[in-house]
Scaffold this active site. Structure first.
Site, short mmCIF file in Angstrom:
data_model
loop_
_atom_site.label_atom_id
_atom_site.label_comp_id
_atom_site.label_asym_id
_atom_site.label_seq_id
_atom_site.Cartn_x
_atom_site.Cartn_y
_atom_site.Cartn_z
N ASP A 270 -0.23 -7.65 -9.52
CA ASP A 270 -1.36 -8.58 -9.60
C ASP A 270 -2.65 -7.84 -9.96
OD1 ASP A 270 -0.92 -7.49 -6.81
OD2 ASP A 270 -2.88 -8.39 -6.49
N ASN B 72 -4.23 -0.80 -4.36
CA ASN B 72 -3.62 0.20 -3.48
C ASN B 72 -2.15 0.47 -3.78
OD1 ASN B 72 -5.97 0.83 -2.08
ND2 ASN B 72 -5.68 -0.88 -0.67
N ASN C 163 0.79 -1.23 0.00
CA ASN C 163 0.00 0.00 0.00
C ASN C 163 0.83 1.28 0.00
OD1 ASN C 163 -2.12 -1.77 0.05
ND2 ASN C 163 -2.79 -1.25 2.11
#
Length: 185
Positions: free
Chosen positions: A91, A112, A66
């Site tokens: 991903d 994120n 993140n």
């Protein structure tokens, strides 16, 4: 100089998880060329090497997914690498497991790590290699799914997508990205 950034989370706990497929692509390139992530700076582990005639930086941010942009931006600045010379590998839940998709730009799509990268680079215009990990079944929470490992029956597809993403990066060292997109999408 070209740069490939594989997104993921540091530590053995996350090594084989879906969210770490970006790290797996970096590992594939390291293995192919007998490189090591032998440098560390700005919360990133990286290698600075040559592949063919091109100088490349292979990066695995160590900030956790993140906050990926916190490692990417300072390294690009330090080595004076332009955003157009960077590709981010990560991903993607919206692609079937093993499918890869190359793009020149775009939004975060709920990812994120990409959201952080966009915030720190100040642009959505950077190259991406998205690798499909599929969607969770049976109402499994997304966080549990992406932090889970691939089942054995998906291993061949996953390994093939990792190799294909590494191939795409190596092809980009010799061809314009739009040609690479046409070849690998």
């Amino acid at each position: 100089m070209k740069c490939i950034v594989g997104l993921g989370n540091p530590g053995k706990k996350y090594k084989a998880t879906r969210h770490n497929i970006g790290f797996m692509v970096i590992d594939e390139l390291l293995n192919r060329h007998s490189f090591d992530l032998n440098k560390s700076k700005f919360n990133g582990k990286y290698a600075l090497e040559h592949i063919g005639k091109e100088k490349v930086l292979l990066l695995q941010p160590q900030t956790y997914m993140n906050l990926s942009g916190e490692a990417i931006r300072p390294l690009l600045d330090y080595y004076d690498i332009a955003t157009e010379d960077v590709v981010i590998v990560y991903d993607d839940l919206d692609l079937p497991t093993g499918k890869i998709r190359l793009r020149q730009k775009g939004g975060p799509g709920g990812h994120n790590g990409i959201k952080s990268t966009i915030n720190h680079l100040g642009t959505k215009e950077f190259k991406r290699i998205r690798i499909g990990v599929g969607r969770p079944a049976n109402a499994q929470p997304v966080i549990d799914y992406v932090l889970g490992v691939f089942p054995k029956d998906e291993a061949a597809n996953v390994q093939e997508s990792i190799q294909k993403a590494a191939d795409a990066f190596e092809t980009w060292l010799e061809k314009p990205f739009n040609e690479v997109m046409n070849e690998y999408n």
